[in-house]
Motif scaffolding. Structure first.
Motif, PDB file in Angstrom:
ATOM      1  N   UNK A  86       0.816  -1.215   0.000  1.00 23.49           N
ATOM      2  CA  UNK A  86       0.000   0.000   0.000  1.00 23.49           C
ATOM      3  C   UNK A  86       0.853   1.270   0.000  1.00 23.49           C
ATOM      4  N   UNK A  87       2.163   1.119  -0.136  1.00 23.19           N
ATOM      5  CA  UNK A  87       3.077   2.247  -0.289  1.00 23.19           C
ATOM      6  C   UNK A  87       3.635   2.313  -1.704  1.00 23.19           C
ATOM      7  N   UNK A  88       2.922   1.758  -2.660  1.00 25.74           N
ATOM      8  CA  UNK A  88       3.376   1.772  -4.040  1.00 25.74           C
ATOM      9  C   UNK A  88       3.406   3.169  -4.626  1.00 25.74           C
ATOM     10  N   UNK A  89       4.343   3.394  -5.568  1.00 25.04           N
ATOM     11  CA  UNK A  89       4.473   4.707  -6.207  1.00 25.04           C
ATOM     12  C   UNK A  89       4.543   4.598  -7.730  1.00 25.04           C
ATOM     13  N   UNK A  90       4.622   3.386  -8.252  1.00 23.27           N
ATOM     14  CA  UNK A  90       4.699   3.181  -9.701  1.00 23.27           C
ATOM     15  C   UNK A  90       3.541   2.265 -10.098  1.00 23.27           C
ATOM     16  N   UNK A 130      -4.472   0.630  -5.404  1.00 29.00           N
ATOM     17  CA  UNK A 130      -4.528   1.739  -4.446  1.00 29.00           C
ATOM     18  C   UNK A 130      -4.601   3.045  -5.226  1.00 29.00           C
ATOM     19  N   UNK A 131      -5.757   3.686  -5.219  1.00 30.87           N
ATOM     20  CA  UNK A 131      -5.960   4.940  -5.939  1.00 30.87           C
ATOM     21  C   UNK A 131      -6.316   6.088  -5.004  1.00 30.87           C
ATOM     22  N   UNK A 132      -6.101   5.891  -3.703  1.00 32.08           N
ATOM     23  CA  UNK A 132      -6.423   6.957  -2.741  1.00 32.08           C
ATOM     24  C   UNK A 132      -5.192   7.721  -2.253  1.00 32.08           C
ATOM     25  N   UNK A 133      -3.992   7.191  -2.508  1.00 31.69           N
ATOM     26  CA  UNK A 133      -2.770   7.877  -2.089  1.00 31.69           C
ATOM     27  C   UNK A 133      -1.570   7.219  -2.778  1.00 31.69           C
ATOM     28  N   UNK A 134      -0.418   7.866  -2.672  1.00 38.68           N
ATOM     29  CA  UNK A 134       0.848   7.291  -3.086  1.00 38.68           C
ATOM     30  C   UNK A 134       1.716   7.104  -1.849  1.00 38.68           C
ATOM     31  N   UNK A 135       2.684   6.194  -1.932  1.00 38.89           N
ATOM     32  CA  UNK A 135       3.586   5.976  -0.815  1.00 38.89           C
ATOM     33  C   UNK A 135       4.481   7.182  -0.560  1.00 38.89           C
ATOM     34  N   UNK A 136       5.164   7.203   0.594  1.00 33.01           N
ATOM     35  CA  UNK A 136       5.945   8.375   0.993  1.00 33.01           C
ATOM     36  C   UNK A 136       7.343   8.447   0.398  1.00 33.01           C
ATOM     37  N   UNK A 137       7.788   7.408  -0.301  1.00 36.40           N
ATOM     38  CA  UNK A 137       9.160   7.365  -0.790  1.00 36.40           C
ATOM     39  C   UNK A 137       9.161   6.929  -2.251  1.00 36.40           C
ATOM     40  N   UNK A 138       9.685   7.789  -3.137  1.00 35.19           N
ATOM     41  CA  UNK A 138       9.779   7.436  -4.547  1.00 35.19           C
ATOM     42  C   UNK A 138       8.675   7.995  -5.417  1.00 35.19           C
ATOM     43  N   UNK A 139       7.761   8.764  -4.830  1.00 34.49           N
ATOM     44  CA  UNK A 139       6.717   9.394  -5.640  1.00 34.49           C
ATOM     45  C   UNK A 139       7.222  10.752  -6.117  1.00 34.49           C
ATOM     46  N   UNK A 140       7.680  10.812  -7.358  1.00 33.38           N
ATOM     47  CA  UNK A 140       8.234  12.048  -7.912  1.00 33.38           C
ATOM     48  C   UNK A 140       7.172  12.910  -8.590  1.00 33.38           C
ATOM     49  N   UNK A 141       5.958  12.418  -8.687  1.00 27.76           N
ATOM     50  CA  UNK A 141       4.917  13.149  -9.425  1.00 27.76           C
ATOM     51  C   UNK A 141       4.749  14.606  -8.976  1.00 27.76           C
ATOM     52  N   UNK A 142       4.756  14.916  -7.682  1.00 28.97           N
ATOM     53  CA  UNK A 142       4.572  16.318  -7.284  1.00 28.97           C
ATOM     54  C   UNK A 142       5.645  17.255  -7.815  1.00 28.97           C
ATOM     55  N   UNK A 143       6.801  16.721  -8.222  1.00 32.76           N
ATOM     56  CA  UNK A 143       7.886  17.571  -8.724  1.00 32.76           C
ATOM     57  C   UNK A 143       7.596  18.109 -10.110  1.00 32.76           C
ATOM     58  N   UNK A 157     -10.376  -8.933 -12.357  1.00 33.24           N
ATOM     59  CA  UNK A 157     -11.037  -7.934 -11.549  1.00 33.24           C
ATOM     60  C   UNK A 157     -10.060  -7.188 -10.673  1.00 33.24           C
ATOM     61  N   UNK A 158     -10.572  -6.199  -9.980  1.00 36.87           N
ATOM     62  CA  UNK A 158      -9.769  -5.345  -9.118  1.00 36.87           C
ATOM     63  C   UNK A 158     -10.468  -5.174  -7.782  1.00 36.87           C
ATOM     64  N   UNK A 159      -9.683  -5.058  -6.734  1.00 34.68           N
ATOM     65  CA  UNK A 159     -10.189  -4.663  -5.424  1.00 34.68           C
ATOM     66  C   UNK A 159      -9.633  -3.281  -5.149  1.00 34.68           C
ATOM     67  N   UNK A 160     -10.491  -2.272  -4.999  1.00 35.56           N
ATOM     68  CA  UNK A 160     -10.063  -0.893  -4.807  1.00 35.56           C
ATOM     69  C   UNK A 160      -9.964  -0.599  -3.317  1.00 35.56           C
ATOM     70  N   UNK A 161      -8.766  -0.231  -2.898  1.00 38.07           N
ATOM     71  CA  UNK A 161      -8.486   0.016  -1.488  1.00 38.07           C
ATOM     72  C   UNK A 161      -9.153   1.311  -1.016  1.00 38.07           C
ATOM     73  N   UNK A 162      -9.795   1.246   0.157  1.00 36.62           N
ATOM     74  CA  UNK A 162     -10.294   2.417   0.896  1.00 36.62           C
ATOM     75  C   UNK A 162     -10.897   3.494  -0.006  1.00 36.62           C
ATOM     76  N   UNK A 163     -11.960   3.158  -0.708  1.00 37.83           N
ATOM     77  CA  UNK A 163     -12.548   4.116  -1.645  1.00 37.83           C
ATOM     78  C   UNK A 163     -13.209   5.291  -0.936  1.00 37.83           C
TER      79      UNK A 163
END
Length: 593
Positions: free
Chosen positions: A159-163, A196-209, A255-261
């Motif tokens: 649940x800390x995925x970034x890619x 997981x489409x509700x957040x990104x993990x804290x390490x390795x998420x460069x998208x905000x840059x 199928x998919x299971x969507x985390x914490x929608x």
């Protein structure tokens, strides 16, 4: 922007690289071993380069104007983890052995949740493939794989995925994942993926840059919400929706299971969840594709059916309520959120079984607010029931399973309830043979983040017992991860053989007697009712012209039962007769009408 394709596009003698960076006017493409290339500006924040000679195996990254080098956010493979270069992969090169697989209808689902890294000693897609015969023989029909999107470090719950487009390289290559899914289909097993489409993990998420990925307009437990409805949100929405389609179309997930929608906030006209469900189903065509949600709000609107009983948006929801009541029955634990379910437990157990949700608009003290919407009109196949999952084990202080502290007769009783219920059952890996390995939370960040995780876990779960102890397992230690690996050598122990036979026989009964009754359940809407029979529980479901009935004493004491069992007895556990039912006893029966 519906024509946007994220990630590299392979052509016979060249590769097209695309990168969305609206925060910067100029971007460079860096192919390993070559000089950086100035990318062409294509408008709306897009940058593009077509590189002759670049093909499968090419490693590349993007350079921002300040010199920061970042991987492709839609990378297909990260051989050097999330901070390293991305690798071009030809996903079309895999030759599917079972391309005509259409999946299974919802009523046939028996789900098995697994974590790839701890399911086997090797912790890889290929190693998991070797265990598929065990699952098929057990009676499982669907694997649910915990998140695999590339995360930092060597181990993580996922649940800390970034890619989001890259299966984590510690599990193997994308082709290995395809081989696992292909082999599952060969054995008649569906494969669902937790995303997981509700957040990104804290390490390795460069998208905000380089992109407006977050918004201050919405807040989540992880900080600012993902920008699904603000300025420049259209590519953000596409990034996620196309990711969902990618897993179903390119990898042939069922199928998919969507985390914490409940943490996905969107004020647009068509909510992201609705658009995602609609477009994934359109992309899947005639295949059986099942979309599952985890939703603390118990919003039954997401599970709405059309006139023919087909899901309008989502197929089913993880039913935490049925877990909570059965857990209390077996353990007597009433701390934390369990406390709201402990009062009038028999009635609440009946409601969870017959109607899905226990809280359907009532106040819940633990949350400090009302919870849920009416759910009794929904078919039982709109709910996934379980007595253990990664959260309910992992959010305990020691990550301990019930089998390590509770009597076997109690666990068998609640298992016999959920495995034969018309709701869709979900086992947690190893449950079927009584695995005693814990499943504690684990992750592998840099030391600064590791310390924040250690402190944060204690604070977040401080209302639960044991989190103030000094001997908690370190969630960032490699040993904690290793402790969660299943020990398959124990499968031959007498107790494991006995419990495995118990699970296998119940799932065979389900397949023979319960599953055939569920095919028309969607069109008929809700079908359950319950009452307290003396001091025991009675639940009845009207299904396909039959009445499926359960009488149960889910306590450690004998109780009074007023009525005799009617119809054909499908399964009996313990002694249940008129006047008295023994502890942990139950009867499943099937009557006409």
């Amino acid at each position: 922007m519906t024509d946007v394709l994220f990630g590299p596009v392979l052509h016979p003698s060249e590769t097209q690289f695309r990168f969305w960076s609206p925060l910067h006017p100029h971007i460079q493409l860096h192919i390993d071993g070559e000089k950086p290339i100035d990318m062409q500006v294509r408008g709306h924040g897009w940058h593009e380069s077509v590189v002759p000679g670049a093909g499968v195996g090419t490693r590349y990254s993007f350079i921002l104007p300040d010199g920061l080098t970042v991987p492709d956010p839609a990378s297909r493979h990260q051989p050097e983890d999330v901070h390293g270069p991305s690798e071009v992969v030809d996903l079309e090169a895999y030759r599917w052995r079972h391309p005509d697989w259409q999946g299974r209808p919802v009523e046939e689902l028996v789900v098995y949740e697994m974590h790839i890294g701890t399911f086997t000693p090797e912790g890889t897609f290929r190693a998991a493939l070797e265990k598929l015969d065990h699952l098929a023989d057990l009676g499982v029909t669907a694997l649910q794989i915990m998140p695999i999107s590339d995360f930092p470090g060597g181990y993580n719950w996922g649940y800390d995925g970034v890619m989001p487009y890259a299966p984590d390289s510690s599990y193997g290559r994308p082709e290995d994942l395809m081989a696992l899914i292909d082999a599952a289909h060969e054995r008649g097993l569906c494969v669902l993926l937790d995303v997981v489409y509700n957040h990104f993990g804290p390490d390795g998420n460069y998208l905000p840059a380089y992109a407006p990925i977050f918004t201050e307009h919405h807040k989540t437990p992880w900080g600012n919400g993902i920008n699904y409805d603000g300025d420049a949100s259209k590519p953000v929405r596409e990034f996620v929706i196309q990711n969902a389609i990618y897993w179903v179309r390119n990898f042939r997930f069922d199928g998919l299971r969507l985390d914490a929608v409940h943490a996905i906030k969107d004020d647009r006209g068509e909510h992201l969840l609705h658009e995602l469900a609609r477009r994934v189903r359109e992309a899947a065509g005639s295949r059986h594709v099942h979309l599952v949600v985890e939703n603390e709000d118990n919003d039954s609107d997401l599970l709405r059916r059309d006139a023919e009983g087909r899901p309008v948006h989502f197929t089913a929801q993880w039913n935490d309520d049925i877990h909570h009541v059965l857990h209390i029955a077996a353990t007597g634990e009433t701390f934390g959120y369990y406390k709201d379910y402990a009062d009038r437990l028999t009635q609440k157990t009946g409601r969870a079984l017959a109607e899905g949700f226990v809280f359907q608009g009532e106040h819940m003290d633990y949350r400090g607010e009302t919870r849920g919407k009416p759910s009794g009109h929904l078919p039982p196949t709109a709910f996934i029931s379980f007595i253990q999952n990664h959260d309910q084990i992992g959010n305990r202080a020691l990550g301990d399973r019930m089998i390590t502290s509770q009597p076997l007769e109690a666990l068998k009783a609640i298992a016999a309830v959920y495995l034969l219920s018309p709701q869709l059952p979900m086992l947690f890996m190893g449950e079927e043979w009584g695995a005693t390995e814990p499943f504690p939370f684990f992750c592998d960040f840099n030391e600064d983040l590791n310390e924040k995780v250690r402190i944060g876990r204690r604070l977040e779960l401080s209302r639960l017992p044991g989190f103030d102890a000094d001997d908690l397992p370190d969630p960032t230690a490699h040993g904690t991860f290793e402790s969660a690996k299943l020990d398959w050598s124990k499968l031959s122990a007498p107790k494991a053989v006995d419990l495995l036979g118990f699970y296998r026989s119940l799932l065979a009964l389900r397949r023979q007697h319960v599953t055939p009754l569920l095919a028309g359940a969607g069109a008929g809407g809700g079908s359950g009712r319950f009452e307290v029979d003396g001091e025991c529980l009675f639940v009845e479901w009207q299904l396909s012209g039959k009445r499926l009935q359960l009488r149960a004493n889910l306590t450690a004491k004998a109780c009074r039962v007023a009525q005799a069992t009617s119809g054909e007895v499908l399964y009996r556990l313990g002694r249940m007769e008129p006047v008295e039912a023994a502890p942990w006893s139950l009867v499943w029966s099937l009557a006409d009408g």
